[in-house]
Design an enzyme around this catalytic site. Structure first.
Site: not given
Ligand code: GLV
Ligand code: GLV
Length: 322
Positions: A154, A156, A234-236, A265, A283-285
């Site tokens: 997608g 990202i 860095t997703s879920r 989390e 979780h700082i993406g």
């Molecule tokens: C962060 O994890 C978001 O989904 O925006």
């Protein structure tokens, strides 16, 4: 004036838009609201701005008798019971695009950091262990010219691919849809998951959390990965089976993992904390001043549009005309 619940303080840029047009009740605490706190406060509200840390379930949606729109301050919306929102005809919105580059940058920070043992090296200095340059000290892996496997092509995933061009990486991706930009501009090859795992030196996940992507990396998938490969998420959290990941790391079936997200989390699997070959981030993406500020504006605009009875631009459930 419409009544709006904001479940936690968001940046001023978006907040101002809301307070200018609505009566806003905002979480006064520096913590997430409990389920009950939201459930009670939603009763007289027309709109909800919520976070990925809020579980917006059937009970909350049904308690919100006047609810006209749910604006999630995140791109992912797996925290919201979409079916319940659909039953009530309530648009649910997210904040895509504005956090794409921040999240892709962080993914790259993790790729480089895990490969070059940056966090470990920093800790090494702080522990007063640096006794001088050493030919065998903290050797990592090269990134340049390696194979990068992107799960989920997608926005990202595509932004992560774009950055890899500077590192002359060979790109593989897997996604239910073909991505022409990935293929034509970045030379990526569309492969199945197994082939991607088998060939990649770095595997990075950029899928939304769906039934189909839950534990997309589990026991069997970890067994297919290369022994000297790295996994970046860095997703879920729930796209990876954390317990199986711990086993793979302990048994050195992969070389390392860099995680910004976790299954439960803010709880962290205790075994992960003991491992040296992992990087763990809270979780700082999307955590840049710029991205978070833009997210607040998008979330506010989505909410205001929904309150007017229109379908906001970033609606993830209903289509215009539904
Ligand atoms: C962060 O994890 C978001 O989904 O925006
Ligand atoms: C390393 O610092 C080198 O000079 O090779």
């Amino acid at each position: 004036m419409f009544k709006v619940l904001v479940t936690r303080r968001i940046p001023d840029a978006g907040l101002k838009l809301l307070t200018g047009e609505c009566e806003v009740e905002m979480n006064p605490y520096n913590r997430v609201f409990t389920h009950r706190e939201i459930s009670n406060r939603i009763k007289d509200k027309d709109g909800l701005v919520c976070l990925l840390t809020d579980r917006i379930d059937q009970e909350i949606i049904e308690n919100g008798k006047n609810l006209k729109v749910i604006s999630n301050y995140a791109v992912g919306y797996d925290n919201i019971d979409i079916e319940s929102a659909n039953r009530r005809g309530i648009p649910v919105t997210n904040t895509p695009d504005v956090l794409t580059d921040a999240t892709a940058d962080l993914t790259w920070a993790l790729i480089l950091s895990i490969a070059r043992r940056i966090v470990e090296s920093d800790s090494f200095i702080r522990a007063n262990k640096f006794k001088g340059w050493d030919p065998l000290l903290l050797l990592g892996s090269e990134v340049y010219g390696k194979v990068l496997g992107i799960i989920g092509a997608g926005k990202i995933g595509t932004a992560v691919a774009k950055r890899s061009r500077g590192f002359s990486m060979k790109l593989l991706y897997t996604d239910p849809n073909r991505n022409e930009i990935m293929e034509k501009e970045f030379g990526a090859r569309n492969v199945n998951l197994k082939e991607l795992l088998k060939e990649s030196d770095f595997v990075t996940t950029h899928t939304p959390l769906l039934d189909e992507t839950y534990y997309i990396i589990g026991r069997d998938e970890l067994r297919v990965m290369k022994k000297d490969s790295y996994l970046i998420n860095t997703s879920r959290g729930n796209v990876i089976d954390e317990k199986e990941l711990v086993k793979a790391l302990k048994e050195k079936r992969i070389r390392g993992a860099a995680l910004d997200v976790f299954e439960n989390e803010p709880e962290i699997e205790p075994e992960l904390l003991k491992l040296k070959n992992v990087i763990l981030l809270p979780h700082i993406g999307s955590a840049t001043v710029e991205a978070r500020s833009r997210m607040s504006v998008v979330a506010a605009k989505n909410l205001l549009t929904g309150l007017k009875g229109e379908i906001p631009q970033h609606t993830v459930n209903l289509r215009v005309g539904d």
